[in-house]
Scaffold this motif. Structure first.
Motif, PDB file in Angstrom:
ATOM      1  N   THR A  90      -2.197  17.526   2.450  1.00 31.85           N
ATOM      2  CA  THR A  90      -1.035  17.711   2.564  1.00 31.85           C
ATOM      3  C   THR A  90      -1.832  18.994   1.833  1.00 31.85           C
ATOM      4  O   THR A  90      -1.941  20.669   2.571  1.00 31.85           O
ATOM      5  N   ALA A  91      -1.834  18.732   0.316  1.00 31.73           N
ATOM      6  CA  ALA A  91      -1.959  19.810  -0.920  1.00 31.73           C
ATOM      7  C   ALA A  91      -3.128  20.472   0.239  1.00 31.73           C
ATOM      8  O   ALA A  91      -3.834  21.734  -0.355  1.00 31.73           O
ATOM      9  N   LYS A  92      -4.172  20.311   1.086  1.00 27.87           N
ATOM     10  CA  LYS A  92      -5.515  20.419   1.045  1.00 27.87           C
ATOM     11  C   LYS A  92      -5.600  21.339   2.728  1.00 27.87           C
ATOM     12  O   LYS A  92      -6.136  21.510   3.273  1.00 27.87           O
ATOM     13  N   GLY A  93      -4.032  21.442   2.980  1.00 27.07           N
ATOM     14  CA  GLY A  93      -3.857  22.381   4.787  1.00 27.07           C
ATOM     15  C   GLY A  93      -3.967  21.324   5.533  1.00 27.07           C
ATOM     16  O   GLY A  93      -4.146  21.598   6.694  1.00 27.07           O
ATOM     17  N   ALA A 150       1.033  -1.671   0.252  1.00 27.37           N
ATOM     18  CA  ALA A 150       0.266   0.107   0.431  1.00 27.37           C
ATOM     19  C   ALA A 150       1.224   1.189   0.503  1.00 27.37           C
ATOM     20  O   ALA A 150       0.211   3.025  -0.196  1.00 27.37           O
ATOM     21  N   SER A 151       1.975   1.737   0.057  1.00 29.36           N
ATOM     22  CA  SER A 151       3.032   2.093   0.073  1.00 29.36           C
ATOM     23  C   SER A 151       2.803   3.418  -0.793  1.00 29.36           C
ATOM     24  O   SER A 151       2.577   4.712  -0.665  1.00 29.36           O
ATOM     25  N   ALA A 152       2.450   3.153  -2.580  1.00 31.88           N
ATOM     26  CA  ALA A 152       2.029   4.039  -3.063  1.00 31.88           C
ATOM     27  C   ALA A 152       0.437   4.913  -2.533  1.00 31.88           C
ATOM     28  O   ALA A 152       0.785   5.886  -3.550  1.00 31.88           O
ATOM     29  N   ALA A 153      -0.099   3.881  -2.334  1.00 31.06           N
ATOM     30  CA  ALA A 153      -0.880   4.657  -2.637  1.00 31.06           C
ATOM     31  C   ALA A 153      -1.432   5.249  -1.088  1.00 31.06           C
ATOM     32  O   ALA A 153      -2.177   6.448  -1.509  1.00 31.06           O
ATOM     33  N   ILE A 154      -0.877   5.251   0.543  1.00 34.35           N
ATOM     34  CA  ILE A 154      -0.468   6.020   1.332  1.00 34.35           C
ATOM     35  C   ILE A 154      -0.005   7.074   0.841  1.00 34.35           C
ATOM     36  O   ILE A 154       0.133   8.817   1.068  1.00 34.35           O
ATOM     37  N   GLN A 155       1.457   7.710   0.164  1.00 40.13           N
ATOM     38  CA  GLN A 155       2.413   8.037  -0.313  1.00 40.13           C
ATOM     39  C   GLN A 155       1.635   9.378  -1.719  1.00 40.13           C
ATOM     40  O   GLN A 155       0.953  10.039  -0.534  1.00 40.13           O
ATOM     41  N   GLN A 156       0.244   9.057  -2.260  1.00 36.49           N
ATOM     42  CA  GLN A 156      -0.370  10.028  -2.474  1.00 36.49           C
ATOM     43  C   GLN A 156      -1.409  10.845  -1.803  1.00 36.49           C
ATOM     44  O   GLN A 156      -1.667  11.212  -2.031  1.00 36.49           O
ATOM     45  N   ASP A 157      -2.362   9.419  -0.657  1.00 35.74           N
ATOM     46  CA  ASP A 157      -3.116  10.089  -0.020  1.00 35.74           C
ATOM     47  C   ASP A 157      -2.803  11.430   0.770  1.00 35.74           C
ATOM     48  O   ASP A 157      -3.169  12.407   0.944  1.00 35.74           O
TER      49      ASP A 157
END
Length: 361
Positions: free
Chosen positions: A34-37, A22-29
């Motif tokens: 972060t982008a949403k603050g 799940a590492s890639a999916a977690i990094q994306q989430d």
């Protein structure tokens, strides 16, 4: 095992993601949050930190992390306070996200901390044990234990998402894998005769090609039950069916101080007990009880008490179970292998006879 499913709860619906890693999916989430603050923090336990250190570093980077002791005793008021203090120290606001990585204990503790901090913040479940993947990470039951009993303090509070990654199972100790299989067996017994037959015919291992589909099937079964009876309010059946074996199992855990049995091991004994209780009520045959015993043995699960326990103490613990109602202890029984029902009003002497058959004195 890349397709997901959704726990359908209207505006509170959430996805269960299935993958090998799940590492890639977690990094994306995390990046999207972060982008949403939104600020993210991580809760895990010492066992996961040791076994999955590389995964944690790769997936979560340098976000604040709290590591608590592994084991059932972490589901305590003391640990809950530590998580609350951790969230406060990192100035998490109502838009913050608590990532919970670990087994059922961490999921219950982290979920309850999220439910109660600032009257509710978001959390995401990343289950690392088979038991958590097929059962405790799905459905929104969170909580901690008291001296008087298991899960007596808690809340129904659902995660934002669940990430199930089977790579974790490669490092899972065999005893923990077996404990998780108790919950898988439970699903077959309570509502899926085909799954039960599959478990009787094939011994699954962490590397077995059929395991991912079984995990997904268990999650689907639980999601369907939760959708129909989210807060276990049905007069009969409903979500309470998920407690098959657990009234007995929780009593064993409490009487032994949460140290002698893993949760799934206690549930294994509880399933053997539920089978015997059902036979005594004339619902299933001795041959069907023997089938339950054989499938438990195939997964190295105890089908009776490892050491004698007091019948009086077990009966007292059962009477304190949080699932009881005004008409007394409510057990989940089997009308057949693959068809469960709730039953109250069972004579205490009948339950006592079951305990004695399993080695209580």
């Amino acid at each position: 095992m890349t397709d997901g499913l959704t726990v359908e709860l209207g505006s509170r619906s959430y996805p269960i993601h299935f993958s090998r890693n799940a590492s890639a999916a977690i990094q994306q989430d995390l990046a999207e949050a972060t982008a949403k603050g939104q600020q993210s923090v991580l809760l895990t336990d010492g066992g996961v930190a040791q076994a999955q250190g590389e995964f944690l570093s790769k997936s979560f980077g340098a976000i604040p992390r709290l590591t608590v002791n592994a084991g059932e005793k972490a589901k305590s008021l003391e640990s809950l306070g530590r998580v609350h203090d951790f969230l406060a120290a990192n100035k998490i606001n109502r838009q913050g996200v608590l990532w919970v990585v670990g087994g059922g204990v961490m999921g219950d503790l982290g979920g309850f901390a999220a439910a109660t901090y600032l009257r509710g913040i978001q959390y995401v479940q990343v289950p690392t044990t088979l038991l958590a993947m097929v059962d405790s990470s799905v459905g929104g039951k969170t909580g901690i234990n008291l001296a008087a009993g298991k899960n007596l303090v808690g809340a129904f509070y659902h995660p934002q998402a669940v990430h199930i990654a089977t790579d974790f199972l490669a490092t899972l100790p065999p005893r923990e894998f077996a404990a998780g299989m108790a919950e898988v067996i439970k699903y077959g017994l309570l509502g899926d005769a085909a799954l039960q037959a599959q478990l009787e015919g094939t011994v699954l291992t962490p590397a077995h090609a059929g395991l991912p589909a079984v995990i997904r099937r268990c999650c689907q079964l639980k999601a369907d039950i939760v959708r129909a009876d989210e807060q276990e309010l049905a007069a009969e059946g409903g979500r309470a069916l998920l407690n098959l074996g657990h009234t007995f199992g929780h009593a064993i855990e409490q009487v032994t101080g949460y140290t002698a049995y893993l949760h799934g091991e206690a549930v294994g004994v509880g399933l053997a007990a539920a089978g015997r209780l059902s036979q005594k009520l004339g619902l299933i045959t001795a041959a069907e009880v023997a089938r339950i015993d054989r499938v438990l043995a195939a997964y190295q699960l105890p089908g009776r008490l490892r050491a004698a326990l007091s019948v009086a103490e077990l009966q007292a613990a059962t009477a304190r179970d949080k699932k009881n109602r005004a008409d007394g202890v409510r057990f989940v029984v089997l009308n057949a292998l693959g068809a469960a029902a709730t039953r109250s009003g069972i004579p205490p002497a009948t339950v006592e006879a079951v305990w004695r058959e399993l080695g209580a004195v």
